[in-house]
Design a protein around this motif. Structure first.
Motif, PDB file in Angstrom:
ATOM      1  N   SER A 196      11.492 -51.669  74.263  1.00  0.00           N
ATOM      2  CA  SER A 196      12.926 -51.627  74.016  1.00  0.00           C
ATOM      3  C   SER A 196      13.291 -52.709  73.011  1.00  0.00           C
ATOM      4  O   SER A 196      12.439 -53.485  72.564  1.00  0.00           O
ATOM      5  N   VAL A 197      14.572 -52.741  72.674  1.00  0.00           N
ATOM      6  CA  VAL A 197      15.092 -53.697  71.695  1.00  0.00           C
ATOM      7  C   VAL A 197      16.256 -54.441  72.327  1.00  0.00           C
ATOM      8  O   VAL A 197      17.152 -53.820  72.908  1.00  0.00           O
ATOM      9  N   ASN A 198      16.237 -55.758  72.214  1.00  0.00           N
ATOM     10  CA  ASN A 198      17.318 -56.577  72.763  1.00  0.00           C
ATOM     11  C   ASN A 198      18.291 -56.942  71.640  1.00  0.00           C
ATOM     12  O   ASN A 198      18.023 -57.863  70.859  1.00  0.00           O
ATOM     13  N   PRO A 199      19.429 -56.249  71.546  1.00  0.00           N
ATOM     14  CA  PRO A 199      20.363 -56.538  70.453  1.00  0.00           C
ATOM     15  C   PRO A 199      21.054 -57.886  70.602  1.00  0.00           C
ATOM     16  O   PRO A 199      21.676 -58.367  69.650  1.00  0.00           O
ATOM     17  N   ASP A 200      20.939 -58.499  71.780  1.00  0.00           N
ATOM     18  CA  ASP A 200      21.563 -59.798  72.015  1.00  0.00           C
ATOM     19  C   ASP A 200      20.608 -60.961  71.764  1.00  0.00           C
ATOM     20  O   ASP A 200      20.948 -62.116  72.030  1.00  0.00           O
ATOM     21  N   ASP A 201      19.422 -60.650  71.265  1.00  0.00           N
ATOM     22  CA  ASP A 201      18.464 -61.699  70.900  1.00  0.00           C
ATOM     23  C   ASP A 201      17.846 -61.361  69.546  1.00  0.00           C
ATOM     24  O   ASP A 201      16.627 -61.262  69.410  1.00  0.00           O
ATOM     25  N   GLY A 202      18.716 -61.145  68.570  1.00  0.00           N
ATOM     26  CA  GLY A 202      18.247 -60.894  67.214  1.00  0.00           C
ATOM     27  C   GLY A 202      17.526 -59.579  67.033  1.00  0.00           C
ATOM     28  O   GLY A 202      16.700 -59.448  66.132  1.00  0.00           O
ATOM     29  N   TYR A 203      17.808 -58.595  67.895  1.00  0.00           N
ATOM     30  CA  TYR A 203      17.177 -57.268  67.835  1.00  0.00           C
ATOM     31  C   TYR A 203      15.657 -57.365  68.021  1.00  0.00           C
ATOM     32  O   TYR A 203      14.887 -56.637  67.410  1.00  0.00           O
ATOM     33  N   LYS A 204      15.265 -58.248  68.892  1.00  0.00           N
ATOM     34  CA  LYS A 204      13.838 -58.450  69.172  1.00  0.00           C
ATOM     35  C   LYS A 204      13.276 -57.291  69.980  1.00  0.00           C
ATOM     36  O   LYS A 204      13.895 -56.810  70.927  1.00  0.00           O
ATOM     37  N   VAL A 205      12.083 -56.857  69.603  1.00  0.00           N
ATOM     38  CA  VAL A 205      11.372 -55.804  70.323  1.00  0.00           C
ATOM     39  C   VAL A 205      10.635 -56.432  71.499  1.00  0.00           C
ATOM     40  O   VAL A 205       9.928 -57.440  71.342  1.00  0.00           O
ATOM     41  N   VAL A 206      10.807 -55.839  72.679  1.00  0.00           N
ATOM     42  CA  VAL A 206      10.126 -56.313  73.880  1.00  0.00           C
ATOM     43  C   VAL A 206       9.268 -55.178  74.425  1.00  0.00           C
ATOM     44  O   VAL A 206       9.766 -54.072  74.661  1.00  0.00           O
ATOM     45  N   VAL A 207       7.985 -55.454  74.600  1.00  0.00           N
ATOM     46  CA  VAL A 207       7.058 -54.487  75.199  1.00  0.00           C
ATOM     47  C   VAL A 207       6.875 -54.873  76.657  1.00  0.00           C
ATOM     48  O   VAL A 207       6.477 -56.000  76.964  1.00  0.00           O
ATOM     49  N   PHE A 208       7.167 -53.942  77.562  1.00  0.00           N
ATOM     50  CA  PHE A 208       7.094 -54.211  78.999  1.00  0.00           C
ATOM     51  C   PHE A 208       5.757 -53.780  79.600  1.00  0.00           C
ATOM     52  O   PHE A 208       5.555 -53.877  80.805  1.00  0.00           O
ATOM     53  N   ASP A 209       4.864 -53.296  78.770  1.00  0.00           N
ATOM     54  CA  ASP A 209       3.517 -52.895  79.154  1.00  0.00           C
ATOM     55  C   ASP A 209       2.551 -53.791  78.385  1.00  0.00           C
ATOM     56  O   ASP A 209       2.979 -54.628  77.577  1.00  0.00           O
ATOM     57  N   LEU A 210       1.250 -53.642  78.596  1.00  0.00           N
ATOM     58  CA  LEU A 210       0.308 -54.349  77.735  1.00  0.00           C
ATOM     59  C   LEU A 210       0.568 -53.930  76.287  1.00  0.00           C
ATOM     60  O   LEU A 210       0.723 -52.741  75.993  1.00  0.00           O
ATOM     61  N   ASP A 211       0.588 -54.879  75.388  1.00  0.00           N
ATOM     62  CA  ASP A 211       0.991 -54.628  74.003  1.00  0.00           C
ATOM     63  C   ASP A 211      -0.177 -54.076  73.192  1.00  0.00           C
ATOM     64  O   ASP A 211      -0.714 -54.735  72.304  1.00  0.00           O
ATOM     65  N   ARG A 212      -0.533 -52.835  73.468  1.00  0.00           N
ATOM     66  CA  ARG A 212      -1.699 -52.224  72.822  1.00  0.00           C
ATOM     67  C   ARG A 212      -1.482 -51.967  71.340  1.00  0.00           C
ATOM     68  O   ARG A 212      -2.441 -51.874  70.572  1.00  0.00           O
ATOM     69  N   PHE A 213      -0.229 -51.828  70.922  1.00  0.00           N
ATOM     70  CA  PHE A 213       0.052 -51.465  69.534  1.00  0.00           C
ATOM     71  C   PHE A 213       0.564 -52.642  68.703  1.00  0.00           C
ATOM     72  O   PHE A 213       0.946 -52.463  67.548  1.00  0.00           O
ATOM     73  N   GLY A 214       0.593 -53.834  69.278  1.00  0.00           N
ATOM     74  CA  GLY A 214       0.994 -55.016  68.525  1.00  0.00           C
ATOM     75  C   GLY A 214       2.449 -55.015  68.096  1.00  0.00           C
ATOM     76  O   GLY A 214       2.779 -55.471  66.994  1.00  0.00           O
ATOM     77  N   LEU A 215       3.340 -54.545  68.961  1.00  0.00           N
ATOM     78  CA  LEU A 215       4.756 -54.412  68.604  1.00  0.00           C
ATOM     79  C   LEU A 215       5.647 -55.473  69.246  1.00  0.00           C
ATOM     80  O   LEU A 215       6.784 -55.667  68.811  1.00  0.00           O
ATOM     81  N   ASP A 216       5.152 -56.140  70.270  1.00  0.00           N
ATOM     82  CA  ASP A 216       5.972 -57.122  70.985  1.00  0.00           C
ATOM     83  C   ASP A 216       6.381 -58.259  70.051  1.00  0.00           C
ATOM     84  O   ASP A 216       5.553 -58.821  69.326  1.00  0.00           O
ATOM     85  N   GLY A 217       7.670 -58.577  70.062  1.00  0.00           N
ATOM     86  CA  GLY A 217       8.182 -59.675  69.252  1.00  0.00           C
ATOM     87  C   GLY A 217       8.605 -59.288  67.851  1.00  0.00           C
ATOM     88  O   GLY A 217       9.169 -60.116  67.126  1.00  0.00           O
ATOM     89  N   LYS A 218       8.343 -58.044  67.444  1.00  0.00           N
ATOM     90  CA  LYS A 218       8.836 -57.593  66.149  1.00  0.00           C
ATOM     91  C   LYS A 218      10.361 -57.512  66.175  1.00  0.00           C
ATOM     92  O   LYS A 218      10.986 -57.594  67.235  1.00  0.00           O
ATOM     93  N   ILE A 219      10.958 -57.326  65.017  1.00  0.00           N
ATOM     94  CA  ILE A 219      12.409 -57.223  64.901  1.00  0.00           C
ATOM     95  C   ILE A 219      12.767 -55.815  64.430  1.00  0.00           C
ATOM     96  O   ILE A 219      12.151 -55.291  63.490  1.00  0.00           O
ATOM     97  N   LEU A 220      13.730 -55.206  65.093  1.00  0.00           N
ATOM     98  CA  LEU A 220      14.192 -53.879  64.697  1.00  0.00           C
ATOM     99  C   LEU A 220      14.633 -53.909  63.241  1.00  0.00           C
ATOM    100  O   LEU A 220      15.414 -54.773  62.834  1.00  0.00           O
ATOM    101  N   ASP A 221      14.135 -52.967  62.460  1.00  0.00           N
ATOM    102  CA  ASP A 221      14.398 -52.970  61.025  1.00  0.00           C
ATOM    103  C   ASP A 221      15.897 -52.889  60.737  1.00  0.00           C
ATOM    104  O   ASP A 221      16.611 -52.068  61.326  1.00  0.00           O
ATOM    105  N   PRO A 222      16.397 -53.729  59.827  1.00  0.00           N
ATOM    106  CA  PRO A 222      17.834 -53.719  59.508  1.00  0.00           C
ATOM    107  C   PRO A 222      18.336 -52.397  58.937  1.00  0.00           C
ATOM    108  O   PRO A 222      19.544 -52.134  58.982  1.00  0.00           O
ATOM    109  N   LEU A 223      17.432 -51.563  58.408  1.00  0.00           N
ATOM    110  CA  LEU A 223      17.865 -50.291  57.829  1.00  0.00           C
ATOM    111  C   LEU A 223      18.686 -49.463  58.808  1.00  0.00           C
ATOM    112  O   LEU A 223      19.652 -48.808  58.419  1.00  0.00           O
ATOM    113  N   CYS A 224      18.307 -49.484  60.077  1.00  0.00           N
ATOM    114  CA  CYS A 224      18.955 -48.604  61.046  1.00  0.00           C
ATOM    115  C   CYS A 224      20.189 -49.226  61.685  1.00  0.00           C
ATOM    116  O   CYS A 224      20.914 -48.542  62.414  1.00  0.00           O
TER     117      CYS A 224
END
Length: 291
Positions: A196-224
């Motif tokens: 999921s994405v936390n819009p109240d923390d700089g749109y930070k991506v949070v992975v609630f499972d083991l981070d198999r795809f290396g996405l935890d801590g990324k930032i939701l792209d400003p384009l959207c």
């Protein structure tokens, strides 16, 4: 057998007055800070009055504070002058199946043209593919599930849509403000509330499972989410999805992760009805097939 959200947790937390029964827990991949954890406890736990909660490491005695530092793994005791209860806020399950999310052409086109990439992973669809109309491997994802339109109408979530003011309330669920473009495998775990994405923390991506795809801590792209674009993804809907992800993954033992890839000749109806939320899942599936 459906996967269990609790089995791989490396953080758990307990009422200090009842240290044997976990209130919940989470898989920490590094993105959840101490400040995030305190905010999350405010979602998960209910106390009488305005008594503050205090989280303290059981072994380290470290007191969690509102700092932007990663929460350390381990066991935490939660202290409060008042009694602590687990929130009973409803969790809204959603479908993950070959029948789900048949996006309307308009919705898919608007999301693809706006985002042009997976806005969580950052993987771009090459311009040559875009010009050829080739979006293989990408999915236009509804932030709020399309098959829960009745819930959407009941709680007037259409009020969060600002680019379809004159549209009937029921149709606003297909606004591009209720969508983001994702890679297909990211779309699946987004539907399962495992990312999921936390819009109240700089749109930070949070992975609630083991981070198999290396996405935890990324930032939701400003384009959207550019405020200059009237069709940007809704912060309120992103916030709703993040809150649902917290409830699904961190409250108690967590909600079930439903089987969706049934082998051939499986009694799919029987499997669904025999599982958690069986009748509700069955009704949602039938509604989606008839949509």
């Amino acid at each position: 057998m459906s996967p269990n959200r609790a089995l791989q947790r490396n953080i758990s937390f307990y009422d200090a007055t009842n240290p044997q029964e976990a209130l919940g827990g989470v898989v920490q991949n590094g993105s959840i800070t101490e400040a995030n954890f305190l905010d999350i406890l405010g979602i998960l736990l209910v106390v009488d009055g305005v008594s503050p909660l205090r989280a303290q490491g059981r072994m380290s005695n470290h007191i969690v504070s509102r700092r932007d530092v990663p929460l350390k793994t381990g066991v935490y005791n939660i202290y409060c002058d008042a009694s602590i209860q687990i929130s009973n806020e409803p969790w809204i399950q959603r479908l993950v199946s070959r029948f789900a999310y048949r996006e309307k052409d308009t919705f898919r086109r608007e999301i693809s043209n706006r985002d042009r990439k997976c806005v969580i992973s950052g993987i771009v669809n090459p311009e040559s593919s875009i010009q050829a109309g080739n979006w293989a491997g990408f999915k236009a994802a509804h932030i709020f599930p399309l098959e829960r339109e009745g819930h959407w109408i009941q709680y007037d979530y259409g009020r969060w849509i600002t680019d379809m003011d004159d549209a009937p309330r029921s149709s606003k669920i297909s606004s591009s403000q209720n969508g983001i473009l994702l890679l297909a495998h990211v779309h699946q775990v987004f539907q399962q509330y495992l990312i999921s994405v936390n819009p109240d923390d700089g749109y930070k991506v949070v992975v609630f499972d083991l981070d198999r795809f290396g996405l935890d801590g990324k930032i939701l792209d400003p384009l959207c989410r550019s405020p200059d674009d009237p069709h940007h993804a809704s912060d309120e809907l992103l916030r709703w999805h993040f809150r649902q992800s917290v409830l699904a993954n961190m409250r108690g033992a967590g909600e079930p992760i439903f089987e969706h890839d049934f082998p051939p000749e499986t009694d799919m109806v029987g499997e669904i009805l025999a599982g958690h939320y069986g009748q509700e899942r069955f009704d949602l599936d039938i509604t989606d097939r008839l949509r």
